[in-house]
Design a protein around this motif. Structure first.
Motif, PDB file in Angstrom:
ATOM      1  N   HIS A 255       0.822  -1.208   0.000  1.00 16.32           N
ATOM      2  CA  HIS A 255       0.000   0.000   0.000  1.00 16.32           C
ATOM      3  C   HIS A 255       0.861   1.265   0.000  1.00 16.32           C
ATOM      4  O   HIS A 255       0.510   2.260  -0.658  1.00 16.32           O
ATOM      5  CB  HIS A 255      -0.969  -0.013   1.187  1.00 16.32           C
ATOM      6  N   GLN A 259       0.661   3.951  -2.979  1.00 13.52           N
ATOM      7  CA  GLN A 259       0.340   5.341  -2.661  1.00 13.52           C
ATOM      8  C   GLN A 259       1.362   6.286  -3.292  1.00 13.52           C
ATOM      9  O   GLN A 259       1.020   7.388  -3.733  1.00 13.52           O
ATOM     10  CB  GLN A 259       0.307   5.536  -1.150  1.00 13.52           C
ATOM     11  N   GLN A 262       0.440   6.614  -7.345  1.00 18.16           N
ATOM     12  CA  GLN A 262      -0.945   6.857  -7.758  1.00 18.16           C
ATOM     13  C   GLN A 262      -1.742   5.568  -7.951  1.00 18.16           C
ATOM     14  O   GLN A 262      -2.575   5.453  -8.861  1.00 18.16           O
ATOM     15  CB  GLN A 262      -1.015   7.699  -9.058  1.00 18.16           C
ATOM     16  N   GLY A 263      -1.459   4.568  -7.113  1.00 17.78           N
ATOM     17  CA  GLY A 263      -2.232   3.334  -7.145  1.00 17.78           C
ATOM     18  C   GLY A 263      -1.837   2.351  -8.220  1.00 17.78           C
ATOM     19  O   GLY A 263      -2.478   1.304  -8.373  1.00 17.78           O
TER      20      GLY A 263
END
Length: 481
Positions: A255, A259, A262-263
């Protein structure tokens, strides 16, 4: 009451088994001190010390939630069923919760504990936690475990697109229990404490793990692909010890990387993509442990390579272990391992290939030595890396691809900064000489530094011959990089 049995999951946050236990009601935690098992598994003294220091931090964090931490002793895992059953009976425990571990001995231990508890009517619950995907859920079209990483990664990407693994909520404080926490031992007999200098390199606790993760994701991850191969640069996350002990979870790492990008995990920041790739390599090797249990039994993944005529060369092995091979990049890397409990990943490959190819010494000798010194020692990753380098493993380097220590040194430590940091006796050499002092040292070489223990060209040819002699190998031209 409910019980979480802590193992390689020494954290409060994003801990699946801990959250599940606390949801059921009043919970206590237990950790088993198992020195006989640690010795059998070649766990490094600095790693045992790191576990204990992290356990102490975790005990304090659990205490703030009124979750007592109990310490019990079971010399080997054979004693775990009886020790845990006795504890459950003492405390009237109804259910025991664990995060799954992988490897043949871990699976047998958990099966024996489950059998002992369930025979007494107690629940034993296991959870996916140290992996993103359940072993057995990422398979080929014919239903077998992948043997090639790139194909495994492709399926993982598809799975990540459809459902990202979620982080688990942190338990809230519970009502105080009439049960005091036990003191975490400062050290365990048989495992000498490391130096203060080594400890200072690896502070314990979730706060430190999260600090490293945040700093890496915010400031360094974009440069990861370009800088991770240069041992004199701070190009890596320095999180491996925290991942191995479960002080940080792979979900938290994933994660944080997403982050920062931008995913995305297939496009965008090439540094983030490369680092996520490394998380998936970690995943791959743990799936291999489950799908091909022979690698937990000190067997080659490629059975035909069991026939390699490894040399019995104790003097050469000792020179490699003691950082006196006469090849600076090898000796500097081994010195880093001996003094810090860690080695740069590029150099792990270089020193492993030198031992198994140039010295033609069995990869198992190197695997064992690494485990006895690594603070981040992990069966799956260590075995996978050694078998890759020795051309005996899954997705391994072709046997004719042999790293030249000199080429690797010139390419990845061009200025000789890393070498000079760990071998100060070479500090006066210029950046050309420092990679191969023997070539410039005249008749007696450089003072206080040994001559090379092996001729690289001859030893390379010897390795190629040994692998070509295997029944299922065909003679192929060599590659030397």
């Amino acid at each position: 009451m409910h019980l979480i049995w802590l193992r390689s999951d020494l954290r409060l946050h994003d801990n699946t088994a801990l959250a599940a236990a606390c949801q059921r009601g009043p919970t206590a935690a237990v950790y088993l001190i198992t020195p006989g098992q640690w010795l059998a598994h070649d766990d490094a003294p600095c790693k045992v010390d790191f576990w204990l220091r992290n356990l102490k931090c975790l005990g304090q964090a659990l205490g703030e939630l009124n979750i007592p931490l109990l310490i019990r002793h079971a010399d080997t895992w054979d004693q775990a069923p009886q020790v845990l059953l006795q504890l459950c009976q003492e405390l009237s425990v109804q259910t025991v919760h664990v995060n799954e571990e992988y490897g043949i001995h871990e699976s047998r231990r958990d099966a024996a504990v489950a059998q002992a508890l369930e025979a007494q009517g107690l629940g034993f619950y296991r959870y996916l936690d140290q992996l993103l995907f359940q072993p057995g859920s990422v398979l080929t079209k014919t239903g077998t475990y992948f043997q090639v990483f790139s194909q495994f990664r492709k399926v993982c990407y598809n799975r990540l697109h459809s459902a990202l693994p979620r982080r688990v909520p942190t338990p809230k404080a519970q009502a105080a229990l009439p049960l005091a926490s036990d003191a975490v031992p400062e050290q365990v007999k048989g495992f000498a404490p490391p130096s203060d200098a080594l400890r200072a390199l690896w502070p314990a606790g979730e706060d430190e793990a999260q600090r490293r993760l945040a700093q890496f994701a915010d400031a360094q991850i974009s440069y990861y692909k370009d800088e991770r191969d240069y041992p004199a640069k701070p190009g890596t996350s320095q999180l491996s010890a925290y991942l191995a002990a479960g002080v940080v979870s792979p979900r938290q790492c994933l994660h944080a990387a997403l982050q920062s990008n931008q995913g995305e995990f297939e496009s965008g920041d090439i540094g983030a993509i490369t680092w996520i790739n490394e998380l998936l390599w970690r995943e791959f090797y743990k799936h291999i442990l489950v799908g091909y249990p022979r690698v937990s039994r000190h067997r080659a993944f490629r059975p035909e390579t069991e026939a390699v005529a490894w040399r019995h060369a104790p003097a050469d092995l000792a020179a490699w272990q003691e950082a006196r091979t006469g090849l600076p990049i090898i000796d500097a890397a081994m010195r880093q391992l001996l003094e810090t409990g860690w080695m740069h990943n590029r150099l792990r490959m270089v020193v492993a290939m030198f031992l198994t190819k140039n010295l033609l010494i069995d990869w198992r000798e190197g695997e064992r030595f690494f485990m006895r010194h690594l603070i981040d020692g992990d069966l799956a990753a260590n075995n996978g890396g050694w078998q890759w380098s020795s051309s005996t493993g899954t997705d391994s380097a072709p046997y004719f691809r042999i790293f030249s220590p000199l080429s690797q040194s010139e390419k990845f430590d061009g200025e000789g900064r890393f070498i000079k940091q760990w071998l100060p006796q070479l500090a006066s050499l210029n950046k050309k000489e420092v990679h191969n002092p023997d070539a410039v040292g005249g008749l007696f070489g450089v003072a206080d530094y040994p001559r090379p223990i092996v001729d690289l060209k001859h030893s390379r040819e010897r390795a190629l011959a040994a692998f070509r002699a295997l029944p299922s190998r065909q003679a192929v031209g060599g590659v030397y990089e």
